[in-house]
Write a protein that holds these residues in place. Structure first.
Motif, PDB file in Angstrom:
ATOM      1  N   PHE A 179       0.714  -1.098  -0.166  1.00  0.00           N
ATOM      2  CA  PHE A 179      -0.022  -0.043  -0.174  1.00  0.00           C
ATOM      3  C   PHE A 179       0.957   1.281   0.057  1.00  0.00           C
ATOM      4  O   PHE A 179       1.974   1.312   0.457  1.00  0.00           O
ATOM      5  CB  PHE A 179      -0.851  -0.112   1.303  1.00  0.00           C
ATOM      6  N   THR A 202       0.846   5.145   1.175  1.00  0.00           N
ATOM      7  CA  THR A 202      -0.231   5.850   1.924  1.00  0.00           C
ATOM      8  C   THR A 202      -0.568   7.314   1.196  1.00  0.00           C
ATOM      9  O   THR A 202       0.272   7.527   0.403  1.00  0.00           O
ATOM     10  CB  THR A 202       0.710   6.343   3.474  1.00  0.00           C
ATOM     11  N   SER A 243       5.116   0.056   3.783  1.00  0.00           N
ATOM     12  CA  SER A 243       3.825   0.572   4.418  1.00  0.00           C
ATOM     13  C   SER A 243       2.862  -0.306   3.927  1.00  0.00           C
ATOM     14  O   SER A 243       2.938  -0.895   2.876  1.00  0.00           O
ATOM     15  CB  SER A 243       3.666   1.984   3.996  1.00  0.00           C
ATOM     16  N   GLU A 271      -1.744  -1.695   4.230  1.00  0.00           N
ATOM     17  CA  GLU A 271      -2.820  -1.594   4.352  1.00  0.00           C
ATOM     18  C   GLU A 271      -3.283  -2.565   5.093  1.00  0.00           C
ATOM     19  O   GLU A 271      -2.861  -3.694   4.919  1.00  0.00           O
ATOM     20  CB  GLU A 271      -3.609  -1.593   2.908  1.00  0.00           C
ATOM     21  N   GLU A 328      -4.090   1.629   8.246  1.00  0.00           N
ATOM     22  CA  GLU A 328      -2.760   1.301   7.405  1.00  0.00           C
ATOM     23  C   GLU A 328      -1.676   1.389   8.547  1.00  0.00           C
ATOM     24  O   GLU A 328      -1.663   1.840   9.642  1.00  0.00           O
ATOM     25  CB  GLU A 328      -2.434   2.776   6.600  1.00  0.00           C
TER      26      GLU A 328
END
Lengths: 330, 776
Positions: free
Chosen positions: B622, B624, B634, B636, B646
């Motif tokens: 994911f 952000t 990063s 989700e 997140e």
């Protein structure tokens, strides 16, 4: 055979004892050898020897078993001794976190009123003039609006200055009777040592048929509640003024620090102001179109409760995620 | 509002009641006591009279005085500029111990003997009346030279400061406070006797009052030729006690009378209203362009109840002046003021809270005071303009009073309280109180207001507590369950090592925008933020946690673990709850177990902690929408196949900006965290089998793909699978080896080797055909 008793006794380890056991009781052991001597004997002599040998055999066995236990115990003790630690080095505190004292105080307040059959209502932070002021008998020109310096938005909405609008919204959407508390964040434009622009309140409202809800009822629940929160304290009611209640009162408890003797915290009065309350003003009921009802309402600041209960000196540190403070509540 | 015992005593006889009792009663009737102060003049300070006053031969600023102290005459050197022969003064004689610590002894000042000290009010420990020594006149009663000053109750007085609630404008005067005490102690209030003089010159010769419009204003005028006004000691002393003063003597006098009676007074220069060479002042009440009631002559003189123009004020100490008493209902004035904000004068606070409508008494008191302390001459008569006010009547039954209070209150007690408070109950019948509300109690409009008056005077402490009898009802509703849910997750957060924090819902727009957060739309934005750094509603909890973590690191914490559940706002200003976490630096505190070197938090550890708090999570790659996150770490967060928020490592630049060690954060939409009651699955009685497969796959291939392929095989007895080891070396080059552990279990039997092998085979087949990967 006599010497074997001494040998058992002199054994210092489980291993040597085991060797001795084999020497005594084994197939080629001394006992077997002695018993073998019986072959050449007969009659009473044989019987006598057999008896003698059997006595020795069980005596030696007893001796051996006792010694074995002693040595095993000793060996275990030695083994444990090798595992000795200095426990004083292991004093510790939890690695867990902690609840925030204000939120924890709010929980206790909610717990009390829930158990007293009050509903919990939360409402919204961004409010309109009607719910925050107008319906609470605070028309635009009312001087009491000065008491609550308000955060406004460009579209004339505002941040609620108290949780009272939750009461209005509840009354607008529900028929009486009502028995509720409204815990939540509120906002006033004030920022100094003893004020933060955001703080928390819990307000309560009881509405029932006209002529049934009295000031005496309000006194009962608040006295009981304050003793639940603060322990055995004196409770004092002083007449006061709030636009939404009439008669109104402020409630003091005897100072929890000096027990009423007078100290810096209570400004040497012996009393601490902790609550505001009163009988709901008829104008409020009129605003929400309630007829033939009576009710009481009260409100308190959660930070003040938390600070008094936990003896926290600095209000602002409550909003800084300060572990120095928070770790004390593990 | 500041009152003193002696001043109150002018309006109500307080004989036999201690000041402590008065303070206690104030609290119990709703006039909260803020401060109690006792003025106590020390012993050996006595009244004296300056007989002679001559310049000191060797010092410009000193005077040598001969002072009569009753028993003898003493020579005292005094440095005050206002010392002169004929003055009555307070003299500290030898042996006196001053409040400031000074002990009075005989001294030589520049060669001249001085046998005592002439004192200022401040030196006596009294409220400071200003420059120089205290000049004493007959306004403090008769005195005898040589008497101790401490025996005089105007000096040895008690001050009580009370905090008035917004509705009690009637208590903004000494008389008003005395009226409340009168009801509490059941002692009568002393009324001021209004008298008129018989001066041959009537006021009609110098004043013509007219109005352009009917306005809700009462006015009352007197005229006088002002001459030689001297402010008496008592006025100086009391104005010093209330810490107020005005520019001129006449203004100070009016201030004093207003404070005492509650009547709003103004003094105008008579000539301001006169045309050239005329003796007649033409005073006109009118409405100005903003709709305020105004007094004007040729030009505007004042706005009633709000402010006076400087030009109309009395400037000379000897001239003809007009004294005006006015009343304007407070609700009119505050409503007007809230519509059109204009500059207001010092009396506005009183008029907007409700001043005293009994103008005659205030004006008469004022004239009498001025005449007593000056050589002024008053014109006879008065000119007034009264707007007949409608009588306000409240009807309440005895039963209603008892029901609201929850106790039976005696009828006569009720009647007496109301009478002492100035209410007229003469029209009442047996069971109905018909109450005429005095004009000064504009705050009383309904039954409950009346009950409040009864409650105040009866004393709440005298009302017995009584539990409310209620009908049982289930009051556990949605809001309660939401509160409960927050409470449960807060506990789980704390139990898993995070400290709960609470931050303001405000944040800085500039900073938020710079990280890519969308903030409140311009047209919905805060109008009056308290500081620039708190100028918008927060759209995220992350920035608050970052700041707090940074501060904690500065405080020496190497492991910072915080969480918050709080309100966040969309650009449309819609409110919702988020839950957010920050974990920075060391995994745990330093201790023996980790040899004082705890490992740093890493991705796996952080995810595990989050999962411990909120439940099983699935992560998906994911990006952000903000720039706080690490470009390649990063994710989700999904729970039960729904995105809940997140989770990411903080971008190295942000870590640096906030002085943070390796830091991870997570923010979740709190409403999406599952909270339903759990349904238990049937559990198998048979043993589970574990099987590991080490897959060789390209390094950049996402595990997500592998997972999906395995899931799609739909193997009946595959309970779960998860990666347990990751390995790469030179031989593997662009590939890596990933060990995945499979747990197989049947509810019907213990699985045989061939069942397991066939399951593994179908998995491998699927991986081969769909992703082209296989065993190492």
């Amino acid at each position: 055979l006599k010497e074997w008793y001494d040998k058992i006794n002199d054994a210092t380890t489980v291993e040597t004892l085991e060797e001795i056991r084999i020497s005594i009781f084994g197939k080629k052991g001394v006992l077997a050898a002695e018993f073998a001597k019986m072959k050449g004997l007969s009659g009473p002599e044989k019987g006598k020897l057999a008896k003698e040998l059997n006595t020795h055999k069980s005596a030696l066995m007893n001796e051996f078993t006792a010694k074995k236990i002693t040595l095993q115990t000793e060996a275990l003790r030695e083994a444990m001794k090798a595992e000795a630690i200095d426990v004083s080095m292991f004093s510790t505190s939890p690695q867990s976190g902690a609840l925030h004292p204000v939120m924890e105080t709010m929980d206790r307040i909610v717990e009390y009123f829930s158990s007293m059959n009050f509903a919990v209502k939360t409402g919204q932070i961004v409010e309109d003039d009607f719910n925050n002021f107008e319906a609470l008998n605070l028309p635009k020109y009312h001087p009491a609006r000065d008491m609550q310096d308000t955060f406004y938005f460009k579209d004339e909405m505002m941040l609620r200055t108290h949780t009272s609008p939750v009461q209005i919204r509840t009354m607008m959407s529900t028929k009486p009777p009502i028995r509720m508390i409204a815990p939540g964040a509120v906002f006033r434009r004030d920022y100094d040592l003893t004020h933060t622009p955001m703080f928390h309140q819990v307000e309560g409202l009881l509405v029932d048929k006209e002529g049934t809800v009295s000031f005496a009822n309000l006194k009962f629940i608040l006295e009981d509640f304050l003793r639940y929160m603060f322990g055995e304290v004196e409770v004092r009611f002083r007449p006061s003024f709030f636009p939404f209640t009439e008669p109104s009162a402020e409630v003091d408890i005897s100072c929890v620090f000096c027990k009423g003797e007078g100290c810096r915290v209570c400004s040497h009065t012996g009393w601490l102001e902790v609550l505001g309350c009163g009988i709901v003003d008829p104008n409020v009921f009129e605003a929400v179109n309630y007829k033939d009802v009576s009710g009481y309402a009260f409100g308190l600041g959660v930070e003040r409760f938390a600070m008094l209960i936990h003896q926290i000196g600095d209000l602002r540190s409550l909003f800084e995620g300060d572990i120095k403070l928070l770790e004390q509540f593990q | 509002m500041i009152v003193t015992r002696s001043w109150l005593n002018e309006w109500i006889d307080l004989n036999g009641i201690t000041t402590e009792e008065i303070a206690k009663v104030f609290n119990s009737i709703g006039l909260e006591v803020d401060r109690l102060h006792e003025y106590r003049v020390p012993k050996k300070i006595i009244f004296g009279k300056v007989l002679e006053c001559e310049k000191h031969p060797d010092a410009d600023k000193l005077n040598v005085c001969q002072v009569d102290i009753g028993s003898s005459i003493r020579q005292i050197v005094c440095g005050a500029s206002n010392v002169r022969a004929g003055l009555t003064v307070a003299v500290a004689v030898v042996g006196a111990q001053m409040p400031g610590g000074l002990a009075i002894k005989p001294v030589k000042l520049r060669g001249v003997d001085s046998d005592g000290m002439i004192c200022s009010a401040g030196e006596l420990g009294l409220a400071d009346t200003g420059k120089g020594i205290l000049e004493i006149d007959s306004s403090i009663g008769e005195i005898k030279l040589g008497d101790e000053v401490a025996t005089n109750n105007f000096f040895n007085d008690d001050l009580i400061e009370i905090e008035l609630t917004a509705n009690r404008g009637d208590c903004l005067s000494i008389r008003g406070v005395a009226r409340d005490l009168s009801a509490a102690f059941d002692r009568p209030i002393k009324e001021y006797i209004v008298t008129d003089n018989d001066d041959k010159r009537g006021i009609g010769r110098v004043l013509n009052l007219s109005h352009e419009k009917d306005l809700d204003v009462n006015l009352n005028y007197k005229a006088l030729d002002l001459k030689g006004l001297v402010i008496p000691t008592i006025v100086k002393l009391r104005l010093a006690q209330i810490e107020e003063s005005r520019e001129s003597d006449i203004e100070n006098m009016l201030l004093y009378i207003t404070q005492s009676t509650g009547v709003i007074l103004r003094a105008y220069d008579h000539s301001f209203f006169c045309s050239d060479d005329e003796k007649m002042a033409k005073v006109i009440l009118c409405e100005n362009e903003d709709g305020f009631a105004c007094i004007k002559g040729k030009n505007s003189a004042s706005i009633v109840g709000i402010v006076q123009d400087d030009a109309s004020k009395v400037q000379e100490s000897e001239c003809t002046i007009l004294l005006e008493a006015s009343y304007i209902p407070p609700e009119i004035i505050s409503r007007k003021m809230s519509e059109t904000k204009i500059e207001s004068g010092p009396m506005f606070y009183k008029t907007s809270r409700g001043s005293e409508p009994e103008l005659d008494a205030g004006l008469s008191y004022c004239i009498d005071m001025i005449e007593a302390h000056s050589a002024s001459k008053t014109y006879s008569g008065k000119i007034e303009l009264t707007n007949s006010s409608v009588e306000k009547i409240v009807i309440v039954t005895k039963q209603e009073i008892d029901e609201i209070i929850g106790a039976k209150i005696d009828k006569f007690v009720v009647a007496n309280i109301l009478k002492n408070l100035g209410f007229d109950t003469s029209k009442s019948s047996t069971d109905n109180f018909v109450i005429t509300v005095p004009q000064f109690r504009h705050d009383i409009v309904n039954k409950q207001d009346i009950v409040e008056e009864i409650v105040r005077m009866v004393g709440i402490d005298n009302i017995p507590s009584k539990p409310f009898i209620l009908t049982e009802d289930n009051r556990l509703e949605d809001n309660y369950f939401e509160y409960k849910k927050r409470s449960i997750f807060r506990h789980r957060g704390a139990n898993n090592g995070f400290y709960e924090s609470v931050h303001f819902v405000f944040d800085e727009k500039k900073t938020l925008n710079s990280y890519g957060f969308a903030t409140t739309k311009e047209e919905l934005e805060l109008l009056n933020p308290i500081v620039q750094t708190l100028d918008t509603l927060r759209p995220t909890l992350l920035t608050g946690l970052l700041k707090a973590a940074s501060q904690n690191v500065k405080n020496g914490y190497s492991s910072v673990r915080l969480f918050e559940i709080g309100s966040v706002f969309t650009p449309e200003r819609e409110e919702s709850y988020n839950m957010a976490f920050i974990f920075s630096g060391d995994k745990e505190n330093e201790n023996l177990a980790n040899a004082g070197k705890p490992a740093k938090v890493d991705f796996a550890y952080f995810v595990q902690k989050i999962s411990d708090v909120i439940g099983a999570v699935t992560l998906r790659e994911f990006k952000t929408s903000h720039t706080l996150s690490h470009d390649y770490q990063s994710a989700e967060v999904l729970m039960n196949d729904t995105v809940v928020g997140e989770l990411f490592r903080v971008h190295p630049n942000v870590e640096k900006e906030y002085d943070l060690d390796v830091t991870f954060m997570c923010e979740l939409d709190f409403s999406k965290i599952p909270y339903a009651l759990k349904i238990a699955q049937k559990t198998s009685k048979y043993q589970a089998s574990f099987k590991d497969l080490s897959l060789v796959m390209p390094k950049e291939m996402s595990y997500e793909k592998v997972k999906n392929v395995i899931q799609n095989t739909d193997i009946t007895n595959l309970v779960r699978f998860y990666p347990v080891d990751k390995y790469s070396d030179e031989a593997l080059a662009e590939n890596m080896s990933l060990s995945v552990r499979f747990v197989l279990q049947s509810t019907e039997k213990t699985l045989e080797e061939e069942d397991i092998t066939s399951a593994m085979d179908s998995i491998l087949e699927a991986l081969k055909s769909e992703l082209g990967i296989g065993l190492r």
